[in-house]
Design an enzyme around this catalytic site. Structure first.
Site, PDB file in Angstrom:
ATOM      1  N   SER A 128      34.259  56.136  20.312  1.00 16.69           N
ATOM      2  CA  SER A 128      34.503  56.991  21.477  1.00 16.69           C
ATOM      3  C   SER A 128      35.869  56.698  22.064  1.00 16.69           C
ATOM      4  O   SER A 128      36.312  55.561  22.112  1.00 16.69           O
ATOM      5  CB  SER A 128      33.440  56.781  22.557  1.00 16.69           C
ATOM      6  OG  SER A 128      33.796  57.539  23.711  1.00 16.69           O
ATOM      7  N   LYS A 182      25.969  55.421  20.183  1.00 16.86           N
ATOM      8  CA  LYS A 182      27.013  56.412  20.470  1.00 16.86           C
ATOM      9  C   LYS A 182      26.387  57.716  20.966  1.00 16.86           C
ATOM     10  O   LYS A 182      26.903  58.371  21.867  1.00 16.86           O
ATOM     11  CB  LYS A 182      27.859  56.670  19.210  1.00 16.86           C
ATOM     12  CG  LYS A 182      28.832  57.849  19.327  1.00 16.86           C
ATOM     13  CD  LYS A 182      29.982  57.541  20.257  1.00 16.86           C
ATOM     14  CE  LYS A 182      30.773  58.707  20.808  1.00 16.86           C
ATOM     15  NZ  LYS A 182      31.284  59.726  19.959  1.00 16.86           N
ATOM     16  N   HIS A 185      25.432  57.201  24.490  1.00 20.26           N
ATOM     17  CA  HIS A 185      26.700  57.206  25.238  1.00 20.26           C
ATOM     18  C   HIS A 185      27.069  58.650  25.582  1.00 20.26           C
ATOM     19  O   HIS A 185      27.417  58.975  26.725  1.00 20.26           O
ATOM     20  CB  HIS A 185      27.799  56.547  24.388  1.00 20.26           C
ATOM     21  CG  HIS A 185      29.207  56.820  24.849  1.00 20.26           C
ATOM     22  ND1 HIS A 185      29.820  58.048  24.703  1.00 20.26           N
ATOM     23  CD2 HIS A 185      30.116  56.023  25.470  1.00 20.26           C
ATOM     24  CE1 HIS A 185      31.038  58.001  25.204  1.00 20.26           C
ATOM     25  NE2 HIS A 185      31.247  56.782  25.683  1.00 20.26           N
ATOM     26  N   ASN A 186      26.977  59.539  24.587  1.00 23.85           N
ATOM     27  CA  ASN A 186      27.351  60.928  24.829  1.00 23.85           C
ATOM     28  C   ASN A 186      26.359  61.642  25.750  1.00 23.85           C
ATOM     29  O   ASN A 186      26.755  62.524  26.506  1.00 23.85           O
ATOM     30  CB  ASN A 186      27.482  61.668  23.497  1.00 23.85           C
ATOM     31  CG  ASN A 186      28.765  61.308  22.789  1.00 23.85           C
ATOM     32  OD1 ASN A 186      29.328  60.236  23.018  1.00 23.85           O
ATOM     33  ND2 ASN A 186      29.241  62.157  21.917  1.00 23.85           N
ATOM     34  N   GLU A 189      27.427  60.653  29.049  1.00 23.07           N
ATOM     35  CA  GLU A 189      28.683  61.391  29.291  1.00 23.07           C
ATOM     36  C   GLU A 189      28.375  62.802  29.819  1.00 23.07           C
ATOM     37  O   GLU A 189      28.955  63.248  30.812  1.00 23.07           O
ATOM     38  CB  GLU A 189      29.445  61.435  27.967  1.00 23.07           C
ATOM     39  CG  GLU A 189      30.710  62.226  27.939  1.00 23.07           C
ATOM     40  CD  GLU A 189      31.280  62.282  26.501  1.00 23.07           C
ATOM     41  OE1 GLU A 189      31.478  61.207  25.894  1.00 23.07           O
ATOM     42  OE2 GLU A 189      31.511  63.393  25.997  1.00 23.07           O
TER      43      GLU A 189
HETATM   44  P1  NBP Z   1      36.935  67.224  12.768  1.00 24.88           P
HETATM   45  O1  NBP Z   1      35.578  66.902  13.227  1.00 24.88           O
HETATM   46  O2  NBP Z   1      37.590  68.455  13.286  1.00 24.88           O
HETATM   47  O3  NBP Z   1      36.913  67.306  11.162  1.00 24.88           O
HETATM   48  C1  NBP Z   1      38.067  67.646  10.440  1.00 24.88           C
HETATM   49  C2  NBP Z   1      38.211  66.754   9.230  1.00 24.88           C
HETATM   50  O4  NBP Z   1      37.065  66.845   8.375  1.00 24.88           O
HETATM   51  C3  NBP Z   1      39.412  67.153   8.390  1.00 24.88           C
HETATM   52  O5  NBP Z   1      40.001  65.998   7.860  1.00 24.88           O
HETATM   53  C4  NBP Z   1      38.758  68.008   7.314  1.00 24.88           C
HETATM   54  O6  NBP Z   1      39.508  68.093   6.142  1.00 24.88           O
HETATM   55  C5  NBP Z   1      37.521  67.192   7.076  1.00 24.88           C
HETATM   56  N1  NBP Z   1      36.497  67.898   6.301  1.00 24.88           N
HETATM   57  C6  NBP Z   1      35.682  68.915   6.636  1.00 24.88           C
HETATM   58 BR1  NBP Z   1      35.775  69.829   8.206  1.00 24.88          BR
HETATM   59  N2  NBP Z   1      34.839  69.294   5.673  1.00 24.88           N
HETATM   60  C7  NBP Z   1      35.130  68.471   4.662  1.00 24.88           C
HETATM   61  C8  NBP Z   1      34.629  68.388   3.342  1.00 24.88           C
HETATM   62  N3  NBP Z   1      33.635  69.166   2.941  1.00 24.88           N
HETATM   63  N4  NBP Z   1      35.179  67.455   2.537  1.00 24.88           N
HETATM   64  C9  NBP Z   1      36.180  66.677   2.952  1.00 24.88           C
HETATM   65  N5  NBP Z   1      36.699  66.703   4.194  1.00 24.88           N
HETATM   66  C10 NBP Z   1      36.183  67.600   5.040  1.00 24.88           C
HETATM   67  O7  NBP Z   1      37.944  65.988  12.988  1.00 24.88           O
HETATM   68  P2  NBP Z   1      38.091  64.996  14.217  1.00 24.88           P
HETATM   69  O8  NBP Z   1      38.075  65.726  15.527  1.00 24.88           O
HETATM   70  O9  NBP Z   1      39.245  64.135  13.896  1.00 24.88           O
HETATM   71  O10 NBP Z   1      36.749  64.132  14.162  1.00 24.88           O
HETATM   72  C11 NBP Z   1      36.411  63.331  13.049  1.00 24.88           C
HETATM   73  C12 NBP Z   1      35.027  62.728  13.289  1.00 24.88           C
HETATM   74  O11 NBP Z   1      35.083  61.910  14.476  1.00 24.88           O
HETATM   75  C13 NBP Z   1      33.946  63.771  13.577  1.00 24.88           C
HETATM   76  O12 NBP Z   1      32.731  63.355  13.020  1.00 24.88           O
HETATM   77  C14 NBP Z   1      33.842  63.806  15.071  1.00 24.88           C
HETATM   78  O13 NBP Z   1      32.557  64.203  15.505  1.00 24.88           O
HETATM   79  C15 NBP Z   1      34.121  62.346  15.426  1.00 24.88           C
HETATM   80  N6  NBP Z   1      34.682  62.142  16.774  1.00 24.88           N
HETATM   81  C16 NBP Z   1      35.607  62.982  17.270  1.00 24.88           C
HETATM   82  C17 NBP Z   1      36.143  62.742  18.543  1.00 24.88           C
HETATM   83  C18 NBP Z   1      37.204  63.657  19.106  1.00 24.88           C
HETATM   84  O14 NBP Z   1      37.578  63.474  20.287  1.00 24.88           O
HETATM   85  N7  NBP Z   1      37.729  64.611  18.341  1.00 24.88           N
HETATM   86  C19 NBP Z   1      35.731  61.641  19.284  1.00 24.88           C
HETATM   87  C20 NBP Z   1      34.793  60.782  18.727  1.00 24.88           C
HETATM   88  C21 NBP Z   1      34.272  61.039  17.478  1.00 24.88           C
HETATM   89  P3  NBP Z   1      40.545  69.336   5.939  1.00 24.88           P
HETATM   90  O15 NBP Z   1      41.791  68.939   6.643  1.00 24.88           O
HETATM   91  O16 NBP Z   1      40.703  69.409   4.474  1.00 24.88           O
HETATM   92  O17 NBP Z   1      39.904  70.560   6.520  1.00 24.88           O
END
Ligand code: NBP
Length: 469
Positions: A128, A182, A185-186, A189
């Protein structure tokens, strides 16, 4: 030179975590399904750093030192399964796979079992802190194979936020402990966000305050024991002026919020476990109601209500509002901690709740000064049933419950919904009620379904032919 660790998924979270880990002195291999993201990172912020870009998974795996340590940071659900399906056959016995996404805990259990079958170590890691936290130090909540954690403990401790009581990371327990924590936590949140949004509504419609004036109030509250990240960002949001209109941007944002993933799962899991988490649930349902925009607009013209304005002095109401927010936020933490205690007992997580509170003290979205007394209360009594049963929360309840009642009453009289606040009040009022009307429920159940009941004056199970009376 081989990389110490690899990160798969170069969207916001993966990129920033990779850069964070590198900044702590490690060499990091990176890979993303779409090549351009990796190229952008390599050409941009990772230039000149110990970041090793790879453009195929086999090349990525080959660049890692043994035992390999891989952190998957891709979209939760099908995205994670797709990546794991490709990674599993490329890894060898003793390697470590970590899923840092927002996985559902049941998925983590399933993937962990699959990893185990293949002789791999597996960690479900709740992370987080959003984009900023990923780069500068998030709260990290790992669970799964303890031997796997030992392989990355140093890296994770250095990557995490360095909180007031140590790094915001610790091994939480076996199985899906990390992702479960986690998820809750959410849930907390969601509840804190909703409670603050209710304050905004009450100040806006009840007290006719401008966003700037509200920002002053939140700024003031954020100096004291309620100080926390969500309050802090809300003050900044209220001060933000839209360049095009010259007016506060918040007033132009459509009033519909999404509820998906972890916040919703937290409530689903609470229901499954019979954990009492009504404030968190109310926050999820408030979002669902917000999404009914068209219906709400139609109903606004059909269903009458009172004038949405408060009688009474602004200063008096604001003082009450602080008390109401304080108790609602404590309710959210109290319900979340209680759910964790129940889940830990049922699922064998062996969670240390004071450690959970410590990990949440920095880096994460629900970081708040309240976590100091929360941690202390949980550490002082491992069997504490509810935070409200320990100091300073007994005293704060005594001090503020009148304020919470007044705010809920004022809100209801003015027709302003306050689901998080009123469910918190009902929650504590029910908890402190020695005899609830569930005797009537039991009688009703026995009446129509012969479900039987117990008596307060003697042992045994009873059934009555109620129509015979
Ligand atoms: P996203 O949740 O938006 O996911 C995008 C990523 O997943 C890209 O690298 C994309 O690759 C990849 N991807 C997908 Br979509 N489908 C795929 C597949 N079939 N095979 C391989 N790669 C695939 O990214 P994020 O916001 O950076 O979050 C990453 C993780 O962290 C998530 O699980 C999210 O829930 C968690 N999280 C996010 C936050 C936040 O604030 N954003 C906070 C805490 C946790 P591509 O570039 O090829 O499309």
């Amino acid at each position: 030179m081989k990389a110490d660790i690899g990160v798969v998924g170069m969207a916001v979270m993966g990129q920033n975590l990779a850069l964070n880990i590198e900044s702590k002195g490690y060499t990091v291999a990176v890979y993303n399904r779409t090549r351009e993201r990796t190229e952008e990172l390599a050409r941009g912020p990772a230039q000149g750093k110990r970041v090793v870009p790879a453009y195929s998974l086999p090349a990525f795996i080959a660049s890692l030192s043994r035992p390999r340590k891989v952190l998957v940071m891709v979209k939760a659900g099908a995205g994670t399964d797709a990546v794991l399906a490709e990674l599993f056959p490329l890894l060898e016995e003793g390697d470590l796979l970590m899923d840092g996404g927002n996985a559902h805990f049941a998925d983590t259990e399933r993937r962990l079992a699959e990893a185990e079958r293949r002789g791999l170590r597996y960690l479900g890691v709740g992370i987080s802190g959003g984009e900023y936290g990923a780069l500068h130090g998030p709260a990290i909540m790992p669970g799964g194979h303890r031997e796997g954690y030992a392989l990355v403990e140093e890296i994770l401790l250095r990557t995490a936020a360095q909180g007031p009581e140590g790094p915001c990371c610790t091994f939480l327990g076996p199985g899906s402990a990390g992702h479960y924590v986690k998820m809750v936590h959410n849930g907390i949140e969601y509840a804190i966000m909703q409670a603050i949004a209710e304050c905004y509504d009450l100040m806006k419609r009840g007290l006719s305050m401008t966003p700037e004036a509200m920002a002053e109030v939140f700024s003031d509250w954020n100096q004291g024991e309620l100080s926390g990240y969500i309050l802090e960002i809300t003050e900044k949001i209220l001060r933000y002026v839209d360049r095009e209109t010259g007016r506060p941007l918040v007033e132009f944002i459509l009033d519909t919020a999404q509820q998906k993933g972890t916040g919703k799962w937290s409530t689903q899991a609470a229901l499954d476990e019979g954990a009492c988490a009504p404030t968190i649930a109310a926050a999820v349902f408030a979002r669902i109601a917000s999404a009914l925009k068209e219906e709400r607009q139609a109903a606004a013209d059909v269903l009458p209500g009172p004038r949405a304005a408060f009688n009474g002095e602004r200063e008096v109401v604001l003082k009450e509002l602080f008390g109401a927010l304080y108790l609602t936020v404590v309710s959210a933490y109290a319900q979340g901690m209680r759910q964790l205690r129940q889940a830990s007992a049922e699922r064998g997580y062996t969670l240390s709740l004071p450690e959970v509170a410590r990990v949440w003290m920095d880096g994460c979205i629900i970081r708040s000064r309240l976590l100091f007394p929360i941690r202390k209360a949980l550490a002082a009594n491992a069997d504490l049933p509810l935070l409200f049963m320990a100091e300073p929360f007994i005293s704060r309840w005594t001090e503020h419950h009148e304020a919470l009642r007044n705010v809920v009453t004022r809100a209801h009289q003015a027709g302003i919904p306050v689901p998080a606040m009123s469910s918190s009040l009902d929650f504590v009022d029910a908890y402190r009620t020695a005899r609830l009307p569930a005797n009537v429920l039991q009688a009703q159940r026995d009446f129509f379904g012969a479900h039987t009941y117990q008596r307060v004056d003697r042992d045994g199970t009873f059934h009555t032919e109620w129509e015979m009376l």
